[in-house]
Design an enzyme around this catalytic site. Structure first.
Site, short mmCIF file in Angstrom:
data_model
loop_
_atom_site.label_atom_id
_atom_site.label_comp_id
_atom_site.label_asym_id
_atom_site.label_seq_id
_atom_site.Cartn_x
_atom_site.Cartn_y
_atom_site.Cartn_z
N ARG A 172 -33.53 -67.22 1.23
CA ARG A 172 -34.82 -67.00 1.91
C ARG A 172 -34.85 -67.80 3.21
NH1 ARG A 172 -39.86 -65.57 -0.73
NH2 ARG A 172 -38.81 -65.94 -2.71
N ILE A 173 -34.39 -69.04 3.16
CA ILE A 173 -34.38 -69.88 4.37
C ILE A 173 -33.32 -69.38 5.34
CG2 ILE A 173 -33.96 -72.20 5.25
CD1 ILE A 173 -35.10 -73.25 2.57
N ASP A 192 -22.00 -64.79 2.97
CA ASP A 192 -22.72 -64.64 1.71
C ASP A 192 -22.06 -63.52 0.94
OD1 ASP A 192 -24.57 -63.84 -0.37
OD2 ASP A 192 -26.06 -65.08 0.63
N ALA A 252 -29.99 -77.91 2.90
CA ALA A 252 -30.04 -77.29 1.57
C ALA A 252 -29.99 -78.38 0.50
CB ALA A 252 -28.89 -76.30 1.42
N ARG A 253 -28.81 -78.71 0.01
CA ARG A 253 -28.62 -79.78 -0.96
C ARG A 253 -27.35 -80.54 -0.60
NH1 ARG A 253 -33.10 -78.83 -1.79
NH2 ARG A 253 -34.20 -78.37 -3.76
N ASP A 276 -30.19 -83.51 6.65
CA ASP A 276 -31.51 -83.81 6.09
C ASP A 276 -31.40 -84.08 4.60
OD1 ASP A 276 -34.41 -84.03 6.46
OD2 ASP A 276 -34.52 -82.25 5.17
N GLU A 281 -28.83 -89.20 -2.57
CA GLU A 281 -29.97 -89.24 -1.65
C GLU A 281 -30.96 -90.30 -2.11
OE1 GLU A 281 -31.40 -85.36 -0.10
OE2 GLU A 281 -33.36 -86.06 -0.80
N HIS A 300 -34.85 -86.04 4.26
CA HIS A 300 -35.30 -84.87 3.50
C HIS A 300 -36.72 -84.47 3.93
CE1 HIS A 300 -34.47 -82.65 -0.53
NE2 HIS A 300 -35.17 -81.88 0.29
#
Length: 342
Positions: A172-173, A192, A252-253, A276, A281, A300
């Site tokens: 979605r992002i 993707d 993302a992660r 980010d 983290e 983040h």
């Protein structure tokens, strides 16, 4: 059209401490009480061992309005909520609290992931444009020299005209980032494996392998979900394929990138990064990420914060209104899609 008082669903708020105060302005509270039978002063922080007042509200609830910090909705919790039919989540991923028991029960689930995607995409767009202009580099040099400098030579080759951006993941992002990039003179590559050639054409991107994306892009932006198969998907091989000066952006992660391998490219200055999210983290206090001049490290904050939280609240209340009127959710969550989402 507002539902009549007799047909308003019973709603219980369930989220972590202090979240409600940040999410709900007075206008939201007024709208919530118009749409639902609820006590806006009652926010459930623990549904697994609820206080008597919360337990009574849970037993009567038709809908749970959740956000960050919501209790996992286990079979035990659901057994105490016999009337529950829907969960409206005023944030992104529902994986942390919507369990298999919810799907077995047949609950309808909605998420504000679309509302939360926008600020992440905006952050990403801003950093892509700044990366191609080499803003981080020029700001660092300016701070060091504090005098006249040959900026034409320093920034030779910088700029956004006909630069190539690689988007990893049509999430979605990721799709929102692609949409925001359209007005600019940029080439956009997409990796993707679930996107067909026809769909890539509709998105206006060139579908490529991950290796080709890493080799061709001036900026690589990661938007894949955190799944077992995406762990360290950007590793030594992918990083080595990136041309010198490439900027890697991760909103993302942290686990999607092999951080040890990335540091081997960042410390000598061959690559640049906007991070980010990290793994772990936050990074350890001694991590070079805090000091490297070619790294922009943020805590983040790309997702919704401050007044952006209210967009998610508005979305959740829109969904609650649809439910109260007997209409389907505009942004439903389907269990089959969770295997490929964040």
């Amino acid at each position: 059209m507002q539902p009549t008082p007799d047909h308003r669903p019973s709603v219980l708020l369930a989220m972590g401490p202090d979240i409600y105060e940040r999410l709900f302005e007075p206008r939201h509270r007024a709208r919530l009480t118009a749409l639902a039978r609820t006590d806006p002063t009652l926010v459930a922080h623990d549904l697994a061992a609820p206080a008597p007042r919360v337990a009574a509200a849970l037993a009567e609830a038709d809908v749970l309005l959740t956000c960050w910090g919501a209790t996992p909705l286990t079979a035990q919790v659901l057994a105490a909520a016999p009337r529950l039919k829907a969960v409206v989540h005023a944030a992104g991923s529902v994986k942390h609290h919507v369990t298999d028991a919810c799907w077995e029960r047949g609950l309808a689930v909605s998420s504000a992931a679309g509302a939360n995607a926008l600020p992440v995409a905006e952050y990403t767009l801003a950093t892509i444009l700044l990366a191609n202009k080499r803003v981080l580099r020029s700001a660092h040099v300016y701070r060091e020299v504090r005098a006249d400098h040959d900026w034409r030579a320093e920034l030779d080759g910088a700029g956004n005209y006909h630069r190539t951006v690689g988007v990893v993941g049509a999430s979605r992002i990721g799709r929102r980032v692609i949409e925001l990039l359209r007005p600019f003179d940029l080439r956009v590559l997409l990796y993707d494996p679930f996107v067909t050639a026809d769909e890539a054409a509709r998105l206006g991107v060139e579908p490529v392998t991950l290796d080709e994306l890493c080799a061709r892009a001036h900026v690589v932006s990661v938007h894949a979900p955190q799944l077992p198969e995406t762990h360290h998907m950007i590793g030594t091989r992918q990083l080595s394929l990136m041309r010198t000066g490439t900027t890697l952006i991760n909103t993302a992660r942290g686990s999607l990138i092999d951080e040890a391998a990335l540091l081997r490219e960042l410390v000598p200055g061959r690559l640049h990064a906007v991070l980010d999210v990290t793994d772990p983290e936050p990074p350890p206090a001694e991590s070079p990420l805090y000091e490297l001049p070619n790294v922009l490290l943020t805590p983040h904050v790309a997702g919704s914060l401050g007044n952006e939280l209210h967009r998610m609240t508005d979305h959740a209340l829109d969904e609650l209104e649809r439910y109260a009127q007997g209409r389907p959710f505009a942004d439903p969550v389907h269990p089959a899609a969770l295997g490929r989402s964040a």
